[in-house]
Write an enzyme that holds these catalytic residues in place. Structure first.
Site, PDB file in Angstrom:
ATOM      1  N   ASP A  13       0.667  -1.232  -0.382  1.00 20.85           N
ATOM      2  CA  ASP A  13       0.323  -0.034  -0.311  1.00 20.85           C
ATOM      3  C   ASP A  13       0.915   0.963  -0.271  1.00 20.85           C
ATOM      4  O   ASP A  13       0.327   2.718   0.727  1.00 20.85           O
ATOM      5  CB  ASP A  13      -1.071   0.194   1.470  1.00 20.85           C
ATOM      6  CG  ASP A  13      -1.333  -0.999   1.431  1.00 20.85           C
ATOM      7  OD1 ASP A  13      -2.607  -1.245   0.355  1.00 20.85           O
ATOM      8  OD2 ASP A  13      -1.631  -1.750   2.763  1.00 20.85           O
ATOM      9  N   LYS A  16       2.228   2.042  -5.438  1.00 20.67           N
ATOM     10  CA  LYS A  16       2.736   1.915  -6.448  1.00 20.67           C
ATOM     11  C   LYS A  16       2.127   2.819  -7.749  1.00 20.67           C
ATOM     12  O   LYS A  16       3.187   2.403  -8.877  1.00 20.67           O
ATOM     13  CB  LYS A  16       2.838   0.119  -6.365  1.00 20.67           C
ATOM     14  CG  LYS A  16       3.857   0.030  -5.287  1.00 20.67           C
ATOM     15  CD  LYS A  16       3.841  -1.323  -5.976  1.00 20.67           C
ATOM     16  CE  LYS A  16       3.060  -2.191  -4.990  1.00 20.67           C
ATOM     17  NZ  LYS A  16       2.521  -2.159  -3.706  1.00 20.67           N
ATOM     18  N   ALA A  39      -4.619  -7.301  -3.979  1.00 19.15           N
ATOM     19  CA  ALA A  39      -4.027  -6.297  -3.115  1.00 19.15           C
ATOM     20  C   ALA A  39      -4.440  -5.378  -4.433  1.00 19.15           C
ATOM     21  O   ALA A  39      -5.127  -5.539  -5.549  1.00 19.15           O
ATOM     22  CB  ALA A  39      -2.388  -6.140  -2.978  1.00 19.15           C
ATOM     23  N   GLY A  40      -4.554  -4.253  -3.979  1.00 20.91           N
ATOM     24  CA  GLY A  40      -4.782  -3.172  -4.838  1.00 20.91           C
ATOM     25  C   GLY A  40      -4.474  -1.811  -5.068  1.00 20.91           C
ATOM     26  O   GLY A  40      -3.347  -1.728  -4.059  1.00 20.91           O
ATOM     27  N   THR A 128      -6.940 -12.886   2.604  1.00 19.06           N
ATOM     28  CA  THR A 128      -7.603 -11.786   2.197  1.00 19.06           C
ATOM     29  C   THR A 128      -8.619 -13.174   2.106  1.00 19.06           C
ATOM     30  O   THR A 128     -10.022 -12.043   1.385  1.00 19.06           O
ATOM     31  CB  THR A 128      -7.459 -11.303   0.706  1.00 19.06           C
ATOM     32  OG1 THR A 128      -6.779 -11.407  -0.032  1.00 19.06           O
ATOM     33  CG2 THR A 128      -6.449  -9.927   1.264  1.00 19.06           C
ATOM     34  N   ARG A 142       1.529 -28.993  -8.438  1.00 21.39           N
ATOM     35  CA  ARG A 142       1.599 -29.676 -10.337  1.00 21.39           C
ATOM     36  C   ARG A 142      -0.166 -30.247 -10.919  1.00 21.39           C
ATOM     37  O   ARG A 142      -0.514 -31.000 -11.303  1.00 21.39           O
ATOM     38  CB  ARG A 142       2.353 -30.430 -10.660  1.00 21.39           C
ATOM     39  CG  ARG A 142       3.820 -30.107 -10.497  1.00 21.39           C
ATOM     40  CD  ARG A 142       4.556 -30.868 -10.323  1.00 21.39           C
ATOM     41  NE  ARG A 142       5.154 -31.934  -9.975  1.00 21.39           N
ATOM     42  CZ  ARG A 142       5.616 -32.291  -9.052  1.00 21.39           C
ATOM     43  NH1 ARG A 142       7.564 -31.446  -8.780  1.00 21.39           N
ATOM     44  NH2 ARG A 142       5.877 -33.367  -7.502  1.00 21.39           N
ATOM     45  N   GLN A 223       1.812  -6.659  -3.978  1.00 21.05           N
ATOM     46  CA  GLN A 223       2.068  -6.937  -2.605  1.00 21.05           C
ATOM     47  C   GLN A 223       3.422  -5.981  -2.210  1.00 21.05           C
ATOM     48  O   GLN A 223       3.572  -4.742  -2.853  1.00 21.05           O
ATOM     49  CB  GLN A 223       2.281  -7.838  -2.174  1.00 21.05           C
ATOM     50  CG  GLN A 223       0.739  -8.759  -2.668  1.00 21.05           C
ATOM     51  CD  GLN A 223       0.338  -9.205  -3.251  1.00 21.05           C
ATOM     52  OE1 GLN A 223       1.508  -9.818  -3.924  1.00 21.05           O
ATOM     53  NE2 GLN A 223      -0.675  -9.341  -3.573  1.00 21.05           N
ATOM     54  N   THR A 238       2.803 -13.335   1.957  1.00 17.50           N
ATOM     55  CA  THR A 238       1.528 -13.550   0.458  1.00 17.50           C
ATOM     56  C   THR A 238       2.457 -14.966   0.031  1.00 17.50           C
ATOM     57  O   THR A 238       3.536 -15.389   0.099  1.00 17.50           O
ATOM     58  CB  THR A 238       1.731 -12.138  -0.705  1.00 17.50           C
ATOM     59  OG1 THR A 238       0.937 -12.768  -2.019  1.00 17.50           O
ATOM     60  CG2 THR A 238       3.054 -12.241  -1.105  1.00 17.50           C
ATOM     61  N   GLY A 301     -10.727  -2.451   2.764  1.00 15.82           N
ATOM     62  CA  GLY A 301     -11.346  -1.923   3.399  1.00 15.82           C
ATOM     63  C   GLY A 301     -11.000  -2.063   4.579  1.00 15.82           C
ATOM     64  O   GLY A 301     -11.712  -1.809   5.420  1.00 15.82           O
ATOM     65  N   ARG A 302     -10.428  -2.709   4.846  1.00 16.90           N
ATOM     66  CA  ARG A 302     -10.021  -3.119   5.834  1.00 16.90           C
ATOM     67  C   ARG A 302      -9.042  -1.990   6.853  1.00 16.90           C
ATOM     68  O   ARG A 302      -8.264  -1.161   5.810  1.00 16.90           O
ATOM     69  CB  ARG A 302      -8.493  -4.196   6.641  1.00 16.90           C
ATOM     70  CG  ARG A 302      -9.980  -5.544   6.364  1.00 16.90           C
ATOM     71  CD  ARG A 302      -8.873  -6.500   6.832  1.00 16.90           C
ATOM     72  NE  ARG A 302      -8.095  -6.986   5.698  1.00 16.90           N
ATOM     73  CZ  ARG A 302      -7.051  -8.910   5.453  1.00 16.90           C
ATOM     74  NH1 ARG A 302      -6.890  -9.205   6.772  1.00 16.90           N
ATOM     75  NH2 ARG A 302      -6.082  -8.114   5.021  1.00 16.90           N
ATOM     76  N   GLY A 412       5.930  12.315  -2.892  1.00 17.19           N
ATOM     77  CA  GLY A 412       4.702  12.414  -3.511  1.00 17.19           C
ATOM     78  C   GLY A 412       4.498  13.522  -2.005  1.00 17.19           C
ATOM     79  O   GLY A 412       4.614  13.344  -1.364  1.00 17.19           O
TER      80      GLY A 412
END
Length: 432
Positions: A13, A16, A39-40, A128, A142, A223, A238, A301-302, A412
């Protein structure tokens, strides 16, 4: 022209998507090489905000070819939903390329992910629940299903039947859940197969050809470094390689083609899910960072756990990834704080530790050793050069740069795509 890897340098988070957007007009391909829809990225374009979970953020930039490479696991329903959502807002998604070798998340793995996490109780990992881990496990065992399998129904049926032999035993006998039928899995997997068929290709060949032709390729990690399955804070990680090395195995582009590695840090630290977090703040300062920084998960949303900047993990991320540049995000969130602590080392049961502890137990017991820096009160969102920042803000950036050991090239100062300060060219064109 360069091949660039962009990684999160903390627990995720970090912003990126914004860094990718900043490079957007200078690159030809954006490649997602690991993870899935667990992830988002949030990307702000003008007055429009886009939340992307599975798609590379380069899909928002005209002229850029977005690629979902072989290291990604794909939830087909989520992919189609994202494509439909963007198309409804006027975004052209026809440029998307999908690796035929990428693995698909079958519905039974989503079920197993959720019931397993509940079964663990207090020992839960904090997943998640989207089937990511079980699908990577199938890949290594496999028994996974790849995108190319969607186009041979006979092979697909055989693979689903083989996988369900063991998984249904788990569901029935361990978790007391109903068995999952082969036909219902096939129906769900095949529902979107024809929709994505024109996008499915040999992405290894396409990316190699693009680099041969002098095009610029950006590899975008899902991630972050401390969530990497090999190099993160295991087991609270992850299920894929989110460090720079994962760009090679996750895309088929060899390490000799990588020119630059950019790490994204927040000006403070956040984490979602379980696991140790030395600088975590359970006080009004943590509330300030969470509220002002809008620290709530793009995908889940956590509320994110928040803490001060930690340069111990910063140095570790620099070393593991071979960072050439740092993008520092959300410096504006620190505005208004009188003092800003920075974690420069850990105290581990009475010992000062300056580098990342090797042992999981030591990291769990680590408490931060802080250096306090003066804060600032001036609004910095309009700053566009380093000299525009208050002196104390400049000193904070310079001290982080010194402690992390890598140049901070971009800062930023607000959520908008133009609210940045560029100190050095991320493509390295100012190094001659």
């Amino acid at each position: 022209m360069p091949a660039i890897v962009l990684v999160g340098a903390q627990w995720g988070d970090e912003g990126k998507g914004k860094a990718t957007d900043l490079l957007g007009s200078q690159i030809d391909y954006v490649v997602k090489f690991n993870g899935g829809n667990n992830a988002g990225h949030t990307v702000v374009v003008g007055d429009q905000k886009y939340a992307l979970h599975l798609l590379p953020s380069g899909i928002l930039t005209p002229g850029v070819t977005p690629v979902i490479a072989n290291g990604v696991v794909i939830d087909l329903g989520v992919l189609i939903s994202e494509l439909d959502g963007l198309e409804a807002r006027g975004v052209d998604t026809s440029r998307l390329r999908i690796s035929a070798n990428a693995h698909v998340i079958p519905p039974y793995n989503t079920v197993l992910d959720k019931v397993t996490e509940r079964f663990l109780g207090k020992r839960r990992i904090g997943t998640t629940g989207r089937g990511i881990g079980p699908t990577y496990a199938d890949k290594m065992n496999r028994i996974g299903i790849r995108v190319q399998d969607l186009y041979d129904e006979s092979i697909l049926r055989q693979k689903v039947e083989a996988a369900l032999q063991g998984k249904n035993q788990l569901l029935l006998k361990v978790y007391n859940r109903r068995a999952i039928e082969v036909d219902e899995v096939l129906a769900e997997l095949l529902e979107h197969a024809e929709r994505i068929r024109p996008m499915v290709t040999d992405t290894v060949l396409e990316l190699g050809t693009a680099l041969d032709e002098g095009r610029t390729v950006l590899f975008e990690a899902g991630q972050a470094t401390l969530l990497d399955v090999d190099h993160g804070t295991y087991p609270f990680v992850t299920s894929s390689n989110a460090t720079a090395g994962g760009a090679c195995t996750g895309s088929g582009v060899p390490p000799t083609r990588i020119d630059r590695v950019i790490g994204v840090f927040k000006a403070y630290t956040t984490r979602v899910g379980e696991g140790p977090f030395p600088t975590e703040l359970d006080d009004e300062h943590g509330d300030h960072l969470r509220t002002v920084g809008a620290e709530f998960g793009t995908t889940t949303g956590r509320p994110r756990r928040c803490g001060w900047a930690d340069v111990v993990i910063g140095r570790y991320a620099t070393r593991v990834n071979g960072l050439t540049d740092v993008v520092l995000t959300k410096l504006d969130v620190l505005t208004g704080l009188e003092k800003i602590p920075v974690c420069v080392a850990y105290d581990v049961q009475g010992r000062r530790v300056d580098e990342m502890p090797v042992g999981q137990s030591d990291f769990h017991h680590a408490t931060p050793v802080y250096e306090e820096l003066p804060g600032w009160t001036e609004d910095i969102t309009a700053a566009r050069t380093f000299e525009d920042l208050p002196v104390t803000a400049r000193r904070y950036v310079e001290r982080l740069e010194e402690l992390i050991g890598t140049r901070i090239s971009v800062i930023g100062v607000g959520p908008g795509r133009d609210e940045v300060i560029v100190r050095h060219d991320l493509l390295g064109r100012d190094e001659a």
